[in-house]
Design a protein around this motif. Structure first.
Motif, PDB file in Angstrom:
ATOM      1  N   ALA A 104       0.804  -1.224   0.000  1.00  0.00           N
ATOM      2  CA  ALA A 104       0.000   0.000   0.000  1.00  0.00           C
ATOM      3  C   ALA A 104       0.835   1.271   0.000  1.00  0.00           C
ATOM      4  N   HIS A 105       2.048   1.234   0.595  1.00  0.00           N
ATOM      5  CA  HIS A 105       2.729   2.482   0.907  1.00  0.00           C
ATOM      6  C   HIS A 105       4.190   2.554   0.434  1.00  0.00           C
ATOM      7  N   VAL A 106       4.657   1.567  -0.333  1.00  0.00           N
ATOM      8  CA  VAL A 106       6.106   1.480  -0.591  1.00  0.00           C
ATOM      9  C   VAL A 106       6.357   1.200  -2.066  1.00  0.00           C
ATOM     10  N   VAL A 107       7.434   1.801  -2.599  1.00  0.00           N
ATOM     11  CA  VAL A 107       7.936   1.422  -3.918  1.00  0.00           C
ATOM     12  C   VAL A 107       9.367   0.899  -3.759  1.00  0.00           C
ATOM     13  N   GLY A 108       9.766  -0.034  -4.637  1.00  0.00           N
ATOM     14  CA  GLY A 108      11.138  -0.500  -4.686  1.00  0.00           C
ATOM     15  C   GLY A 108      11.433  -1.779  -3.942  1.00  0.00           C
ATOM     16  N   PHE A 109      10.415  -2.433  -3.378  1.00  0.00           N
ATOM     17  CA  PHE A 109      10.694  -3.605  -2.546  1.00  0.00           C
ATOM     18  C   PHE A 109      11.320  -4.749  -3.338  1.00  0.00           C
ATOM     19  N   GLN A 110      10.860  -4.999  -4.536  1.00  0.00           N
ATOM     20  CA  GLN A 110      11.376  -6.132  -5.303  1.00  0.00           C
ATOM     21  C   GLN A 110      12.856  -5.958  -5.624  1.00  0.00           C
ATOM     22  N   GLU A 111      13.253  -4.733  -5.948  1.00  0.00           N
ATOM     23  CA  GLU A 111      14.670  -4.476  -6.214  1.00  0.00           C
ATOM     24  C   GLU A 111      15.506  -4.767  -4.969  1.00  0.00           C
ATOM     25  N   LEU A 112      15.005  -4.365  -3.808  1.00  0.00           N
ATOM     26  CA  LEU A 112      15.731  -4.649  -2.569  1.00  0.00           C
ATOM     27  C   LEU A 112      15.821  -6.155  -2.340  1.00  0.00           C
ATOM     28  N   ALA A 113      14.716  -6.851  -2.523  1.00  0.00           N
ATOM     29  CA  ALA A 113      14.717  -8.293  -2.295  1.00  0.00           C
ATOM     30  C   ALA A 113      15.733  -8.995  -3.196  1.00  0.00           C
ATOM     31  N   HIS A 167      12.779  -0.583   8.716  1.00  0.00           N
ATOM     32  CA  HIS A 167      11.510  -0.081   9.241  1.00  0.00           C
ATOM     33  C   HIS A 167      10.420  -0.075   8.181  1.00  0.00           C
ATOM     34  N   ILE A 168      10.775   0.289   6.971  1.00  0.00           N
ATOM     35  CA  ILE A 168       9.766   0.382   5.914  1.00  0.00           C
ATOM     36  C   ILE A 168       9.193  -0.999   5.603  1.00  0.00           C
ATOM     37  N   VAL A 169      10.053  -1.982   5.412  1.00  0.00           N
ATOM     38  CA  VAL A 169       9.547  -3.313   5.032  1.00  0.00           C
ATOM     39  C   VAL A 169       8.823  -3.984   6.196  1.00  0.00           C
ATOM     40  N   ARG A 170       9.106  -3.562   7.419  1.00  0.00           N
ATOM     41  CA  ARG A 170       8.406  -4.126   8.586  1.00  0.00           C
ATOM     42  C   ARG A 170       7.209  -3.281   9.001  1.00  0.00           C
ATOM     43  N   GLY A 171       6.958  -2.163   8.304  1.00  0.00           N
ATOM     44  CA  GLY A 171       5.817  -1.326   8.659  1.00  0.00           C
ATOM     45  C   GLY A 171       5.959  -0.668  10.014  1.00  0.00           C
ATOM     46  N   MET A 172       7.185  -0.432  10.431  1.00  0.00           N
ATOM     47  CA  MET A 172       7.458   0.108  11.773  1.00  0.00           C
ATOM     48  C   MET A 172       7.653   1.619  11.718  1.00  0.00           C
ATOM     49  N   ILE A 178       5.314  11.572  12.821  1.00  0.00           N
ATOM     50  CA  ILE A 178       4.960  11.840  11.424  1.00  0.00           C
ATOM     51  C   ILE A 178       4.887  10.511  10.683  1.00  0.00           C
ATOM     52  N   TYR A 179       4.433  10.562   9.466  1.00  0.00           N
ATOM     53  CA  TYR A 179       4.274   9.385   8.604  1.00  0.00           C
ATOM     54  C   TYR A 179       3.285   8.387   9.194  1.00  0.00           C
ATOM     55  N   VAL A 180       2.263   8.921   9.880  1.00  0.00           N
ATOM     56  CA  VAL A 180       1.198   8.078  10.412  1.00  0.00           C
ATOM     57  C   VAL A 180       0.331   7.579   9.257  1.00  0.00           C
ATOM     58  N   ASP A 181      -0.038   6.299   9.319  1.00  0.00           N
ATOM     59  CA  ASP A 181      -0.915   5.681   8.307  1.00  0.00           C
ATOM     60  C   ASP A 181      -0.318   5.744   6.905  1.00  0.00           C
ATOM     61  N   GLY A 182       1.011   5.716   6.816  1.00  0.00           N
ATOM     62  CA  GLY A 182       1.650   5.637   5.509  1.00  0.00           C
ATOM     63  C   GLY A 182       1.542   6.884   4.676  1.00  0.00           C
ATOM     64  N   LYS A 183       1.397   8.051   5.308  1.00  0.00           N
ATOM     65  CA  LYS A 183       1.325   9.321   4.580  1.00  0.00           C
ATOM     66  C   LYS A 183       2.677  10.018   4.658  1.00  0.00           C
ATOM     67  N   PHE A 184       3.280  10.261   3.496  1.00  0.00           N
ATOM     68  CA  PHE A 184       4.640  10.783   3.440  1.00  0.00           C
ATOM     69  C   PHE A 184       4.673  12.130   2.710  1.00  0.00           C
ATOM     70  N   LYS A 223       4.998   7.651  -2.316  1.00  0.00           N
ATOM     71  CA  LYS A 223       5.129   6.614  -1.298  1.00  0.00           C
ATOM     72  C   LYS A 223       6.542   6.622  -0.700  1.00  0.00           C
ATOM     73  N   ALA A 224       6.727   5.824   0.342  1.00  0.00           N
ATOM     74  CA  ALA A 224       8.075   5.602   0.862  1.00  0.00           C
ATOM     75  C   ALA A 224       8.873   4.821  -0.171  1.00  0.00           C
ATOM     76  N   ILE A 225      10.186   5.054  -0.183  1.00  0.00           N
ATOM     77  CA  ILE A 225      11.037   4.500  -1.237  1.00  0.00           C
ATOM     78  C   ILE A 225      12.057   3.554  -0.607  1.00  0.00           C
ATOM     79  N   VAL A 226      12.014   2.305  -1.006  1.00  0.00           N
ATOM     80  CA  VAL A 226      13.026   1.334  -0.584  1.00  0.00           C
ATOM     81  C   VAL A 226      14.119   1.331  -1.638  1.00  0.00           C
ATOM     82  N   LYS A 227      15.351   1.651  -1.212  1.00  0.00           N
ATOM     83  CA  LYS A 227      16.475   1.712  -2.138  1.00  0.00           C
ATOM     84  C   LYS A 227      17.543   0.702  -1.743  1.00  0.00           C
TER      85      LYS A 227
END
Length: 822
Positions: free
Chosen positions: A283-292, A352-357, A591-597, A630-634
């Motif tokens: 719902a809130h993140v881009v880039g996860f597959q590249e990280l994986a 934190h991003i991938v764990r939703g923390m 800040i960043y409550v409920d995935g709002k960035f 969205k939040a960005i996983v790099k």
């Protein structure tokens, strides 16, 4: 009742508490000898200025002098507690060697003069260079210790009035990577954590962050949780056995320069074991597959070889992080001043991003600051960025800033990246930057490779202005020295790492003719006759409160929104966290409550960079990657440091802080208790390395790198093998010669390398190749003549329990970095 010796027991007595409970109040007080509380004429509200925590305190005044401090029980940051630098550092204000009159250079010597003469020379040289060369001839290098109102005024003068992009702060040395990492992951600066997350977390991870010595009161909060019911687990990443490491559930001590590999290994385990909040990520993140895909390349066995950390420890740390219900992470210089700084700090964000923390009690990230007002340099545009987290590559955001300042957008430099201090030094070196105004910092001790820095600052073609409270090593090289007022002698506000804004009142008059930094900047703007596009004065405020009101308008609608604050609201408060506006009138704990960035393409502060090369992304590339903000996983591959151990320099040198001193010791070295606690520089080495070299505790060693050397006494301790540590605080102001090293030079930056992170441009202080030699035995006996040469190990020794790297890996490390050093 027992009186605690706060030098011997820096964290004071315990007040245990459990998860979700409020931290109990404990009010710490320190008054001058012979002064009792009833003797104090008045108490003036303020906060600490000698570290980055933001402890609220009151200044005790008697007979017009500062005579002590006490913690503010109602303050949200410290609940009344103070650390050793808080308790004793105020004494520097009363030091008899304060600067009290302007100085100018005549016949090679600094001589006293009046303000008109000093400012006249500064203004005349400014106008001469603007006419001859343009704004690129002028540069500014500020600090992390002024007030918000002063930084904002400096930013308006430099960017809007003069049109120079050469503006930076010594926060480049301590917190630039914090800002860069937050921009990469969230599109904008701003800490997604609060100190109150300590009250709720069940796991606290500290990455390269010796909090016990750098933020003593914050560490006190953790100690109180550890002694209460249901204490949190602690993960520590640090090559040294610090107090944090001794309290850790898992202590990882990686080889310096390998943090990205370590974080990739931890993320490998988190992804492999599916400790991922997929609903949040989807719902809130881009880039996860590249990280994986990237972290598949870093199984724990490979990472153990690179980092020289046991496989079992990597897996256990990942398990603790991956199964935490409420995770708080903090990051500081062990990551920021090391190889691949931004890439490593971003991987902490990724956990934190991938764990939703994020955005929940106990779930936060604190990409920490190293100085008390470092956050304000970033907010106000005094570290190279544009004011209120505006994106210098966005025409619309530059136009919006021009609207606030009533300028043509083309009058605000945004044709190239802001000039970080290391690049400013290069421009000084090539002669294009010819005017450098330094405020409240001491680059002749704090910047890397000091021999080079001294030669640059001593050039006849450079006009050097220094604005400070003491005649520092840098001030001794200046053409003009301006005596400044400091904390307690002026009014203003400043903001700590968890976005808490404090008011600081004026308690006493500054000594002699010293002036507040704001007054100096306002005087310069007036003498330069800086105007807006309608011909009115560009700087329209006249005192701290009117400057704060101007800043509020600049921040309106931006992430760091101060519009709901006022001096009246801050006075008497326990600190207010931004954003504070109509929607959040009492401030925002999280800040960043409920995935709002703050990452939307038209709003974000930065479009990001390639984590390995530092190459910037364009607006078009960013929009394609993250159209919905969205939040960005790099992800990032591990690249070895540019300088690695060799036969001649077999050790890795790290520099860092000590509990009792701050910056280059100009204040803390004048507080008797702090100076007595740490009077001289030292070098730390493991027992194994000391025994290997026939060295013992207290021996006088010469520490050398390809750039210089210093002499220091040996402390044998729990640092990892193959590494040594030297504190960076010690310079030469209290030695004969004043700014030059004598035979026994003691400034750590005589040794460090001119190299910096590709993204944040933060200098690297953690991976210089070094060697040591014995000068004198601890009892005074001379060192024996050397009997062998070339017998030192090629790379750091590997503890037998780790199954460390084999010869082929050592060769790979060398060939991978060949030709890589700047």
């Amino acid at each position: 009742m027992r009186t605690t010796d706060r030098i011997a027991e820096p964290w004071g007595e315990r007040t245990p508490y459990g998860p979700g409970d409020p931290w109990p109040v404990r009010v710490d007080t320190r008054l001058a000898d012979g002064v009792e509380p009833e003797d104090v004429d008045r108490w003036v509200q303020s906060a600490t200025i000698l570290h980055s925590n933001g402890d609220g305190l009151d200044i005790a005044v008697k007979d017009g002098e500062i005579v002590g401090v006490r913690g503010r029980a109602e303050d949200r940051v410290n609940h009344g507690r103070l650390g050793p630098k808080d308790l004793f550092g105020w004494q520097a204000n009363n030091s008899p060697d304060r600067l009290t009159r302007p100085l100018v250079r005549e016949g090679g010597e600094l001589v006293e003069t009046d303000w008109d003469t000093a400012m006249g020379r500064i203004v005349a040289r400014s106008k001469e260079l603007l006419a001859e060369q343009g704004p690129s001839a002028l540069g500014f290098y500020t600090t992390g210790q002024l007030f918000l109102e002063e930084y904002y005024t400096l930013g308006v003068i430099a960017h809007g009035g003069l049109g120079t992009s050469h503006v930076d702060g010594n926060t480049r040395l301590c917190t630039a990577t914090a800002a860069a990492a937050l921009k990469e992951s969230f599109g904008c600066d701003g800490q997604p954590g609060s100190y109150t997350d300590i009250d709720h977390a069940d796991v606290i991870a500290l990455y390269g962050h010796n909090m016990a010595e750098t933020q003593t009161v914050l560490w006190t909060r953790i100690l109180d949780r550890l002694e209460g019911p249901n204490p949190p687990k602690v993960i520590c990443v640090d090559p040294r056995e610090t107090p944090v490491a001794r309290h850790a559930t898992v202590h990882l001590a990686p080889r310096p320069g390998t943090n990205v590999a370590l974080m990739n290994g931890i993320l490998h385990e988190i992804v492999q074991n599916d400790w991922v909040d997929h609903e949040y990520v989807d719902a809130h993140v881009v880039g996860f597959q590249e990280l994986a895909e990237r972290v598949k390349e870093y199984p724990p066995e490979k990472v153990a070889t690179i980092c020289d950390v046991p496989v079992e420890q990597i897996r256990e740390a990942a398990r603790v992080l991956g199964t935490a219900e409420r995770l708080l992470s903090t990051v500081l210089q062990g990551f920021y001043q090391a190889n691949q700084a931004t890439a490593a700090a971003v991987q902490v964000n990724n956990v934190h991003i991938v764990r939703g923390m994020l955005g929940k009690p106990g779930c936060g990230i604190l990409q920490m600051n190293g100085q008390p007002t470092a956050q304000n340099t970033r907010e106000c545009g005094a570290d190279g960025d544009l004011a209120a987290f505006r994106n210098w590559t966005s025409d619309a955001q530059v136009a919006d800033l021009a609207r606030v300042w009533n300028l043509d957008p083309m009058d605000i430099p945004h044709y190239s990246p802001p000039t970080h201090v290391m690049q400013q030094l290069r421009y000084i070196e090539d002669g294009s930057l010819r005017f450098w105004w330094v405020q409240a910092t001491n680059p002749a001790v704090s910047l890397p490779e000091l021999a080079r820095v001294r030669s640059l600052l001593s050039q006849d073609r450079l006009f050097l202005v220094v604005q400070d409270i003491f005649l520092s090593e840098t001030a001794q090289l200046a053409d003009v020295v301006l005596p400044a007022a400091t904390w307690g002698e002026k009014e203003g506000t400043f903001t700590n790492v968890d976005r808490t804004v404090h008011y600081s009142g004026k308690a006493v008059e500054p000594p002699g003719e010293a002036r507040p930094d704001l007054d100096i900047f306002l005087d310069y703007a007036r003498r330069m006759d800086l105007r807006d596009k309608d011909g009115a004065p560009l700087v329209k405020w006249h005192d701290p409160e009117s400057a704060f009101e101007a800043w509020k308008e600049c921040s309106r609608g931006r992430p760091c929104d101060y519009t709901g604050m006022s001096y009246d609201k801050l006075k008497g408060s326990g600190g207010i966290q931004w954003p504070c506006n109509e929607e959040n009138p009492d401030g925002s704990e999280r800040i960043y409550v409920d995935g709002k960035f703050w990452a939307a393409p038209d709003y974000c502060e930065s479009y990001g960079r390639d984590l390995v090369t530092g190459a910037p992304l364009s607006q078009t590339e960013y929009k394609a990657m993250n159209p919905d903000g969205k939040a960005i996983v790099k992800a990032a591959e591990y690249v070895p440091p540019h300088e690695i151990p060799s036969e001649d320099f077999p050790l890795q040198l790290m520099t860092g802080r000590t509990l009792y001193h701050f910056h280059t010791r100009t204040k803390t070295g004048r507080a008797p208790q702090l100076q007595a606690a740490a009077p001289e520089v030292w070098v730390e080495m493991s027992a194994h390395d000391a025994e290997l070299r026939g060295l013992a505790e207290g021996d006088l060693l010469e520490v050398a790198t390809p750039r210089g050397s210093l002499r220091a006494r040996l402390r044998v301790c729990g640092i990892r093998r193959g590494t040594i540590f030297v504190p960076f605080h010690y310079g030469y102001w209290d030695r004969p010669g004043g700014h030059e090293p004598d035979e026994a030079g003691r400034a750590a930056n005589e040794l460090t390398i001119t190299d910096w992170d590709a993204c944040s441009k933060q200098p690297i202080f953690k991976t210089a190749a070094a060697t040591v030699s014995l000068v004198e035995r601890s009892g005074g006996a001379p060192a024996p003549a050397p009997t062998t040469t070339g017998s030192r190990p090629l790379s750091p020794d590997v503890p037998p329990t780790t199954g460390g790297p084999d010869a082929q890996v050592r060769v790979d490390l060398q060939t991978a970095t060949a030709g890589g050093a700047r």
